[in-house]
Design a protein around this motif. Structure first.
Motif, PDB file in Angstrom:
ATOM      1  N   ARG A 290       0.850  -1.186   0.000  1.00  0.00           N
ATOM      2  CA  ARG A 290       0.000   0.000   0.000  1.00  0.00           C
ATOM      3  C   ARG A 290       0.887   1.238   0.000  1.00  0.00           C
ATOM      4  N   ASN A 291       0.573   2.183  -0.883  1.00  0.00           N
ATOM      5  CA  ASN A 291       1.259   3.468  -0.830  1.00  0.00           C
ATOM      6  C   ASN A 291       0.564   4.300   0.254  1.00  0.00           C
ATOM      7  N   THR A 298       0.597  -0.712  -4.864  1.00  0.00           N
ATOM      8  CA  THR A 298       1.732  -0.463  -5.755  1.00  0.00           C
ATOM      9  C   THR A 298       2.763  -1.568  -5.515  1.00  0.00           C
ATOM     10  N   VAL A 300       7.044  -1.974  -4.920  1.00  0.00           N
ATOM     11  CA  VAL A 300       8.298  -1.230  -4.757  1.00  0.00           C
ATOM     12  C   VAL A 300       9.429  -2.223  -4.475  1.00  0.00           C
ATOM     13  N   THR A 328       4.694   1.249   1.795  1.00  0.00           N
ATOM     14  CA  THR A 328       6.019   1.621   1.301  1.00  0.00           C
ATOM     15  C   THR A 328       5.920   2.930   0.524  1.00  0.00           C
ATOM     16  N   MET A 329       6.773   3.898   0.892  1.00  0.00           N
ATOM     17  CA  MET A 329       6.764   5.206   0.219  1.00  0.00           C
ATOM     18  C   MET A 329       7.812   5.291  -0.879  1.00  0.00           C
TER      19      MET A 329
END
Ligand code: FAD
Length: 820
Positions: A290-291, A298, A300, A328-329
């Motif tokens: 999840r963003n 998303t 990453v 995760t950003m």
């Protein structure tokens, strides 16, 4: 006793295995790894190829043996899991060495199979010199090719993190590298103007970067080397091709398991990292996350998240330590030659694509106090919400201190902080580490000013796209900076004289102000706002960002192949001859034109044959120093840029300088007139001669002295009555000069100044400043001063008082002597 099975023996898998053992000493834990190595440092692989890491063993963090010994975990390498059978809670495994297929049951299962580099199914892709880099065998194969000495040229397809790390490391092995990238920028995860700094770095290292060009097919030349055919029609032959165009998740073996996959094949998990099937968890590159900024799913592929997810998943599988994963950003950093490129959270283009109301600001702070040695400038772009004021993302590119700022702001975003919170973050400060206002604080201040309505912001791309007619562009840097280059159509009024020159600025158009990096632009915007200029914005990142973002991507002049111009070649190629004495000068922390001025000052003080070794953190100095040396008849002994510090060794030209600037071509001008038009003509000629590297002496005598007078009255000079009266009758300084003809009570002068401004001709005052900074020798005639009762204190700075001998001495070396 619980039985845990883990698929994948690197980042996520091995983190989970170790954590499970620490939570449950009695459990049976088995890791299946289809490759021959576990727990290896895949992030270090490029550096082993480049020889920054020389010991291969250091990449192998654990072996099955060491893992067994420390954690009592059974690691089965070369065992590939070929199917999951959730109904019977078992796996199907193929022993790759023997070909045997067997089943293994589990209580809990973790999937951390990672991803694999994409190899598109295009013609010729199977050529043995076309490689990808992901595993230890990949690394061994590429390194063996390089060690063999047969790789002279390498083609890297894909300018992402791994592609650029490989470009650097192959270059470090003496290989000529070309990078091809389909997007219009390298490092597509950051915004264009930040990537433009990467483009500049690559150009400076002589890496050819082909943007906006895609790979179509491979062929082979007569020697059998692979030839890449690009969409543009260009063909590139290389001894080694590295494909680095993306990663796809290794989830094919999950077909038929009932585990849900996302649109690109990633495993779908809940916040506990559990798949839709009971008892089965997943982590790492193979999962969707999840963003946290958008709440959307998303993927990453990064080591940090994989390791942390492995740990969380282990706690949840065990059951006693249940925790959720927060998303995760995309916090990431890469070293691209000397440059550090970092980012976290949302970029501007991401916000645009997701329709997130946002603002941005670009600043260029030093990584630590400018006065402490070694300070380097970074570019930092903050993205923030214009609704909640929350920080959404940051990108930073620089030669030091990038990681710290990215990490601090990543933490701030995670904590839901606003730009106001950034202004108050209390950081560890001493000059070697930061400034009293850290770049993080500065970014907060700049964003806060925008959100509080203190200043509007214009971005470089808005400006670049907009036509000139709609706005008035004001460059508030010094005339000397202006003379080194500006944005087309800009008018120069230095911030320090802005208050006196407000009447020169139109009020009927939007106004965009800029300086070098944005700070003086902000000050100017505030002055203008306070004086009723309602539509005034500051160019974000200033000329620095604009220049880099709009620059052509030609290889850097210093690394470009030698030209046919003997003068240029002389200035660019280091000479092996050693100078007898080298003066060390530190100009780090100074911004343009500071380093060039400092260089000139030091060069003036040394004898021909001696040299100055100057270090500057201003990236532009790498081009400025040779240009200056060429123009002034000095010799570049060496020039290099490392970690954002440009070091130039410039030898003072003596006999050898004569080749570039033969003796006897100086210019002397006697400035007798005190008329505005004649003074202008003098300085136009003087600056032109200076630009050609000629020495200029201007001898101001009689009425010409008025040009050099300060505008303000100087008191306490002890003048007698006649001197005082004479001084009152004469124009006090350049601004009071009248035209020699059509003066019409001073109106002619005002008119001509207006026309000059419209046509972007620098004012007389700007020309004078440029001449002084450019090294013109400006001499006020002592005898005339005595006659007219003018004292030194009444004249502007940067000039000298001399007699006729000073002038005659100069004129003897001149081939051109004007009396105006
Ligand atoms: P991996 O570490 O890839 O491990 C998955 C393992 O599963 C593999 O060994 C694979 O062989 C095995 N496997 C797959 N399918 C099966 C199967 N069916 N049966 C048995 N075994 C299977 N990230 C960063 O954050 N920073 C960096 O600087 C960085 N640099 C990198 C440089 C390189 C050259 C590479 C290749 C990666 C880099 N990464 C970096 C990415 C990082 O390594 C990955 O994000 C991380 O390793 C992912 O961990 P994972 O456990 O999901 O997968």
């Amino acid at each position: 006793m619980s039985k845990y099975l883990i698929v994948g023996g690197v980042a996520g898998g091995m983190s989970a295995a170790a954590r499970l053992r620490r939570l449950d000493e009695a459990a049976e834990i088995i890791v299946f790894e289809r490759g021959g190595h576990v727990s290896y440092a895949n992030c270090g692989l490029p550096y082993y190829i480049g020889n920054a890491i020389t010991d291969r063993e250091k990449l192998l963090l654990q072996t099955p043996g060491s893992f067994r010994q420390r954690f009592n975990v059974e690691v089965r390498i070369r065992n590939e899991v070929t199917a999951i059978l959730p109904d019977s809670r078992s796996l199907q495994v193929k022993d790759l060495a023997s070909g045997r297929i067997y089943e293994e049951s589990y209580d809990k299962l973790l999937l951390s199979p990672g991803g694999s580099p994409v190899r598109p199914p295009i013609p010729g892709i199977d050529h043995p010199a076309i490689r990808t880099l992901w595993t230890i065998p990949d690394t061994d194969a590429i390194r063996a090719m390089v060690d063999d000495g047969k790789v002279k040229t390498a083609l890297v397809i894909g300018a992402g993190f791994i592609g650029l790390e490989m470009a650097e490391n192959l270059h470090a092995r003496g290989i000529r590298v070309v990078v091809v990238e389909m997007a219009q920028q390298a490092m597509n995860v950051i915004d264009f103007e930040m990537a433009a700094l990467v483009h500049r770095e690559l150009a400076m290292k002589n890496i050819e970067l082909c943007l906006g060009d895609g790979l179509e097919a491979f062929g082979a030349d007569n020697d059998g080397s692979p030839v890449a055919r690009l969409a543009s029609g260009r063909s590139i032959t290389a001894d080694l091709v590295l494909l680095s165009i993306g990663v796809s998740p290794n989830t094919g073996f999950l077909a038929g398991s009932g585990i849900t996959l996302g649109p690109r094949g990633h495993i779908v998990v809940d916040e506990y990292l559990q798949t839709g099937r009971e008892h089965i968890y997943a982590a790492g590159d193979a999962i969707e996350v999840r963003n946290p900024l958008t709440g959307k799913q998303t993927a990453v592929p990064l080591a940090g998240p994989a390791n942390k997810q492995g740990r969380i998943a282990a706690g949840n599988m065990h059951g006693g330590m249940r925790r959720t994963y927060g998303g995760t950003m995309g916090t990431a950093i890469a070293k691209v030659f000397d440059l550090d490129v970092g980012m976290t959270g949302a970029t501007e283009k991401f916000c645009r694509a997701e329709n997130i109301p946002h603002g941005t600001v670009i600043i260029h702070p030093n990584d630590h106090a400018g006065y402490y040695p070694g300070a380097t400038m970074m570019a930092l772009k903050l993205v923030f919400s214009t609704e909640s004021r929350k920080v959404l993302g940051v990108q930073a590119v620089g030669y030091g201190g990038v990681d710290k700022r990215i990490d601090v702001i990543a933490t701030a975003i995670r904590a839901g902080m606003t730009v106001d919170d950034l202004t108050e973050i209390e950081h560890a400060y001493a000059p070697p580490y930061s400034s009293a206002k850290d770049p993080v604080n500065m970014a907060g201040f700049a964003a806060q000013n925008i959100l509080d309505g203190l200043v509007g912001s214009t971005t470089w791309d808005t400006l670049a796209k907009a036509g000139e007619s709609f706005r008035y562009l004001l460059d508030v840097r010094t005339p000397a900076e202006f003379a080194t280059g500006t944005i087309d159509g800009a008018v120069n009024i230095p911030v320090d004289s802005l208050r006196e020159r407000l009447d020169e600025i139109p009020r009927d158009r939007p106004l965009i102000v800029f300086c070098r990096v944005g700070l003086r632009g902000y000050i100017a915007a505030r002055i203008l706002a306070a004086n009723g200029f309602t539509d005034c914005t500051n160019l974000s990142g200033g000329y620095e960002t604009y220049r880099v973002a709009t620059a052509s991507r030609a290889p850097h002049p210093l690394t470009a192949p030698p030209t046919n111009d003997p003068g240029a070649a002389k200035a660019m190629s280091p000479d092996t001859k050693q100078s007898p004495r080298i003066i060390q000068v530190d100009a780090c922390g100074l911004q343009c034109p500071g380093p060039v001025m400092k260089l000139k000052q030091e060069m003036d003080a040394i004898a021909p044959g001696e040299a100055v070794a100057i270090r500057a953190s201003d990236p532009g100095f790498q081009a400025d120093a040779p240009a200056w040396a060429r123009a002034t008849g000095n010799i570049v002994r060496e020039i290099r840029a490392e970690k954002g510090i440009v070091t130039a060794i410039i030898e003072k030209g003596g006999a050898s300088a004569a080749q570039i600037a033969p003796a006897g071509n100086d210019k002397t001008i006697v400035v007798f007139s005190g008329d505005l038009d004649k003074a202008l003509a003098c300085f136009v000629i003087a600056n032109g001669a200076l630009a050609m590297g000629r020495k200029v002496t201007m001898f101001f005598t009689f009425w010409g002295l008025n040009v050099l007078r300060k505008p303000e009255k100087t008191t306490g000079l002890g003048k007698n009555l006649i001197e005082a009266a004479f001084g009152m009758m004469m124009p006090r300084g350049s601004r009071k000069l009248a035209l020699s003809r059509m003066s019409r009570g001073g109106m002619g002068g005002i008119l001509i100044r207006g026309i000059m401004k419209k046509k972007n001709v620098p004012s007389l005052e700007e020309m004078m400043a440029t001449a002084i900074r450019g090294g013109a020798s400006i001499v006020a005639c002592q005898m005339s001063m005595d006659l007219m009762g003018i004292r030194r204190e009444e004249l502007i700075d940067g000039i000298q008082v001399g007699g006729v001998a000073t002038y005659l001495d100069a004129s003897e070396k001149a081939d051109n002597n004007l009396f105006i």
